[in-house]
Scaffold this motif. Structure first.
Motif, PDB file in Angstrom:
ATOM      1  N   SER A 162      41.770  -0.106   2.278  1.00 19.34           N
ATOM      2  CA  SER A 162      41.411   1.534   2.356  1.00 19.34           C
ATOM      3  C   SER A 162      40.577   1.771   3.447  1.00 19.34           C
ATOM      4  O   SER A 162      39.694   1.024   3.804  1.00 19.34           O
ATOM      5  N   LEU A 173      38.888   8.253   5.913  1.00 23.06           N
ATOM      6  CA  LEU A 173      38.987   9.041   7.340  1.00 23.06           C
ATOM      7  C   LEU A 173      37.520   9.857   7.649  1.00 23.06           C
ATOM      8  O   LEU A 173      37.375  10.020   9.079  1.00 23.06           O
ATOM      9  N   TYR A 206      47.670  10.538  14.837  1.00 24.00           N
ATOM     10  CA  TYR A 206      46.591  10.510  13.777  1.00 24.00           C
ATOM     11  C   TYR A 206      45.821   9.300  13.715  1.00 24.00           C
ATOM     12  O   TYR A 206      46.181   8.348  14.179  1.00 24.00           O
ATOM     13  N   SER A 242      44.110   8.035  11.403  1.00 29.62           N
ATOM     14  CA  SER A 242      44.383   7.088  10.562  1.00 29.62           C
ATOM     15  C   SER A 242      45.957   7.214   9.882  1.00 29.62           C
ATOM     16  O   SER A 242      46.513   8.224  10.084  1.00 29.62           O
ATOM     17  N   THR A 278      48.010   7.396   6.645  1.00 27.86           N
ATOM     18  CA  THR A 278      47.899   7.818   5.187  1.00 27.86           C
ATOM     19  C   THR A 278      49.166   6.937   4.293  1.00 27.86           C
ATOM     20  O   THR A 278      50.143   7.083   4.565  1.00 27.86           O
ATOM     21  N   THR A 330      46.020   6.583  -3.076  1.00 28.80           N
ATOM     22  CA  THR A 330      46.201   7.029  -1.638  1.00 28.80           C
ATOM     23  C   THR A 330      45.223   6.406  -0.795  1.00 28.80           C
ATOM     24  O   THR A 330      43.811   6.440  -1.284  1.00 28.80           O
ATOM     25  N   LYS A 369      43.875   5.165   3.343  1.00 29.33           N
ATOM     26  CA  LYS A 369      43.957   5.360   4.465  1.00 29.33           C
ATOM     27  C   LYS A 369      43.531   4.156   5.526  1.00 29.33           C
ATOM     28  O   LYS A 369      42.663   3.537   5.373  1.00 29.33           O
TER      29      LYS A 369
END
Length: 617
Positions: free
Chosen positions: A28, A31, A471, A473, A475, A493, A495
Motif C-alpha cells: 500500500s 498518494l 500518474y 502512483s 491504483t 484499494t 496505491k
C-alpha cells in the motif's frame, strides 16, 4: 546520473526499475505523501500527470548542441530546456521559475515554441500561462548571451487583453497549440494563437527587447480587415500553420477551427502585409464534417505534411468529434498547383484515411498526438499518430499511386508499441471464487510529437514525444465475487508508487520501426556537493564534490549575510569525476576569518548547490 531507456522521465523519481512483483504483493502507498510541498526548480513534474507538449528547439544558444523544450503544469506552469550536452547525454540546463501563489496553472502551458520575435538574433522560448482557469499572458524568455541562460524574468509578455482597445477579444492562454513562424519573411517570427472572439490575428513585435518594444497586429486588425470579425466563421479558432499547399515555394497560412473541421486561408504578401479572403467569394471557408454529429477539431493541432513528395503540403489531422463513429479518424486535406490558398476550400479537398481501430489494429483505440517524418528514408514523409499502449506510434505512408485522399492508397504500421511491460494507471482485480481476472485501465498516451532531428549525427532520425495520463502512483482495486448477491464487491484499494513515470521519450528510427533511444539523462540532482568534513572545523575543512559530466563550475565561500569571502574555483572547466578541495578558513586576501557560519556554494550552469559550515576557534 543514470541510464534511462526513456528521456525526461519524472525527475523526482530517480529509479527506472519497473515494479515486477505480482499485483497482489504490491504494498500500500499513500498518494498524499507525494503531494506538492514547496518550490524546487530542480524537480519538474512533481505531482503531475505528464508533459503536455514537447518542442524541438534546434540550437538556441549557438553552442553547437541540440535542445528540446518540454512543458510542465506544476508550480504555476513552467517549461524546461534540455540539451544534448554530449553524445548520448541529455541534460536539464534551464527551467522557468516557479510561480508562488499560483500552484493551480489551469493546465498550462499546453504549448511551447521557440523563435526570434524581435529579430535581433537572440532566440527565445515562448509559452502561455493561465491563472487557474483565467487567461493570463504569453511569456517570452530571451537568450541572455550566456550559455543556456534565458534569465530569471521574461524579456517580454503579452497580456491576454493587450488589444482590447482595438476591439480585439482576449487571447486564450489555455488552448492546445499555437504557431511561431516568420510568416511574412521579414526576419522576425510572428505568433498566431487562439482568441476568444474566434478571429485570427497575426501578432508581431515592434522594436527589440529587453528595452523598448511593443506588440502590433501585423494581420487581422479589425480597422484594416473588417471581415476578420466575430461573425467571420463559426466555432473557436484552434490552430494556424504555415504550409505550401500549392508547391510555389511560399507558405500560406491555413487556419483550423473547432466546428465541423472549419478551414480557411490567409496569404502573406510581404513584410507585415497579409491578404484575408473576400467573404463574398465562394469557397473562402468550408466545414468538412458539417452534418456529422458532434463537434470536429484536430485537438492536438493539424500537421502540414507532403505525403506524396510532389512539393505541395497536405494538412493532416486527427478527427476529435465526440459523438460519432469517426472519432479519432485520420483525415487529410489536399490541394494542387492551381490553388491560390484563398478560395479553394470545398468538399473534394477532404479525405478520411482510416479509423483509429483500423490503423492501430486494436479495439477501442484513440489517437491524440500527430507528427510527420520520413522515418525509413525512402523520400516519402509518413504521418505519425500518437496513441497508448500497444500502438504508441503508428506510421501512415502513401504507397506512391492512387489518390492521396483515398485510404486504399496508404499503408499503416505500428512502428512503436510502447515500453514493455506496459504501464497502466489503474488495475482492477476481480476474484471470482478463486479465478482472478485483472483489468488494466488508462495507459500513458502520446499527446504531442516534436519535429524530427538527429542528436548524434548518425543519420538516424529521432523525435521527442510527450506523454499524458502519467500518474505518480498506480491504483489497485480488489473486488471479490459474492455468490449470494451475484455481484462483485470492492474489498480493498491500495496505491503503489509508479517507478516508471515517463513524461517524454526520445524515439529513434531503425530499419524495422522506432526504438527508445538509450541516453544518459543528467539533472541538477546528479551534481553532488557533500557536507564539509570536519564540521565544525578549525582551522581547515575538506569540501568534496562530484560532476556527472565535464562542466564549467565555480565554488565560492560566503558569510551568512551573502558577502563573498573567498573563491575556491572560478569558472573552471572540470572533467567528469569526484574532487576534494580544502578551505583553510581564510578570506581572498589571506586573512583569517572569524568564528561563525559560512556557506560553500557550487554553481554549475543555471543551477547551484550549497552547504552550511561552522568555523569554531
Amino acid at each position: 546520473m543514470k541510464k534511462w531507456h526513456l528521456l525526461l522521465a519524472l525527475l523526482f523519481v530517480w529509479s527506472t526499475q519497473m515494479f515486477s512483483q505480482p499485483l497482489d504483493l504490491k504494498a500500500s502507498f499513500n498518494l498524499a505523501t507525494m503531494n506538492y510541498t514547496g518550490p524546487d526548480s530542480t524537480k519538474p513534474y512533481l505531482n503531475d500527470k505528464g508533459a503536455r507538449s514537447v518542442w524541438y528547439a534546434g540550437d538556441l544558444d549557438g553552442d553547437g548542441k541540440k535542445e528540446v523544450v518540454a512543458t510542465d503544469y506544476t508550480q504555476g506552469g513552467r517549461v524546461h530546456l534540455f540539451e544534448f550536452s554530449f553524445t548520448g547525454t541529455l541534460e536539464l540546463v534551464w527551467s522557468s521559475p516557479t510561480r508562488p501563489g499560483f500552484y493551480n496553472s489551469g493546465s498550462t502551458p499546453r504549448w511551447v515554441r521557440t523563435g526570434d520575435m524581435d529579430g535581433d538574433g537572440m532566440k527565445e522560448i515562448i509559452f502561455p500561462l493561465s491563472n487557474g482557469t483565467a487567461d493570463f499572458q504569453i511569456q517570452i524568455w530571451e537568450y541572455t548571451g550566456t550559455n543556456n541562460d534565458f534569465g530569471t524574468e521574461p524579456a517580454f509578455t503579452l497580456a491576454n487583453d493587450y488589444f482590447v482597445a482595438q476591439t480585439v477579444g482576449k487571447f486564450r492562454t489555455n488552448r492546445e497549440v499555437a504557431s511561431v513562424y516568420d510568416f511574412d519573411g521579414d526576419g522576425s517570427t510572428e505568433l498566431i494563437m487562439s482568441n476568444r472572439d474566434h478571429s485570427v490575428y497575426i501578432l508581431g513585435v515592434f522594436g527589440t527587447f529587453p528595452g523598448f518594444a511593443s506588440w502590433t497586429l501585423e494581420g487581422g486588425d479589425p480597422a484594416v480587415v473588417p471581415i476578420n470579425s466575430k461573425t467571420f466563421v463559426a466555432g473557436s479558432h484552434w490552430h494556424s500553420v504555415p504550409a505550401d499547399i500549392n508547391g510555389d515555394g511560399k507558405k500560406e497560412i491555413i487556419n483550423h477551427h473547432w466546428m465541423s473541421w472549419g478551414t480557411w486561408g490567409i496569404l502573406a504578401r510581404g513584410a507585415d502585409s497579409y491578404s484575408y479572403p473576400d467573404t463574398s467569394i465562394d469557397n473562402f471557408y468550408y466545414q468538412y464534417t458539417l452534418g456529422t454529429p458532434g463537434d470536429a477539431v484536430a485537438y492536438m493541432g493539424v500537421q502540414p505534411v507532403d505525403v506524396d513528395g510532389d512539393g505541395n503540403d497536405e494538412i493532416a489531422g486527427i478527427l476529435y468529434i465526440g459523438a460519432s463513429p469517426d472519432d479519432y479518424a485520420l483525415t487529410l486535406l489536399n490541394w494542387n498547383t492551381t490553388d491560390t490558398g484563398l478560395y479553394v476550400f470545398y468538399s473534394t479537398k477532404f479525405g478520411m484515411l482510416g479509423h483509429a481501430n483500423t490503423l492501430s489494429g486494436l479495439p477501442a483505440s484513440s489517437f491524440w498526438g500527430i507528427g510527420a517524418a520520413d522515418l525509413n528514408g525512402n523520400g516519402k514523409t509518413e504521418i505519425l499518430l500518437g496513441g497508448g499502449n500497444g500502438f504508441n506510434v503508428v506510421a501512415v505512408e502513401y504507397k506512391g499511386t492512387g489518390s492521396v485522399l483515398d485510404s486504399n492508397s496508404y499503408t499503416h504500421t505500428v512502428v512503436y508499441e510502447g515500453k514493455k511491460p506496459y504501464d497502466w494507471g489503474f488495475y482492477n482485480i476481480y476474484d471470482s471464487l478463486g479465478v482472478i481476472d485483472t483489468v488494466e485501465v488508462e495507459s500513458p498516451f502520446i499527446s504531442k510529437m516534436s519535429a524530427p532531428f538527429d542528436s548524434d549525427n548518425d543519420g538516424a532520425l529521432e523525435f521527442a514525444a510527450s506523454y499524458q495520463s502519467v500518474y505518480d502512483s498506480v491504483t489497485i482495486k480488489n473486488y471479490s465475487y459474492i455468490a449470494d448477491s451475484s455481484k462483485f464487491v470492492l474489498t480493498a484499494t491500495t496505491k503503489q508508487k509508479n517507478m516508471n513515470q515517463l513524461t517524454v521519450r526520445v524515439l529513434e528510427a531503425t530499419l524495422t520501426g522506432l526504438k527508445e533511444k538509450q541516453i544518459t539523462f543528467v539533472t541538477p540532482d546528479d551534481y553532488k556537493l557533500e557536507q564539509n568534513y570536519p564540521n565544525p572545523f578549525n582551522p581547515s575543512t575538506s569540501i568534496r564534490f562530484s560532476l556527472p559530466l565535464e562542466k564549467q563550475i565555480s565554488i565560492t565561500i560566503y558569510d551568512v549575510l551573502g558577502n563573498k569571502v573567498k573563491t575556491l574555483i572560478d569558472n573552471e572547466v572540470r572533467a567528469k569525476g569526484s574532487y576534494e578541495l580544502t578551505w583553510d578558513g581564510t578570506s581572498s586576501s589571506g586573512a583569517k576569518v572569524a568564528s561563525g557560519t559560512y556557506v560553500a556554494e557550487m554553481k554549475f550552469g543555471n543551477f547551484a548547490k550549497s552547504v552550511k559550515m561552522s568555523l569554531l576557534k
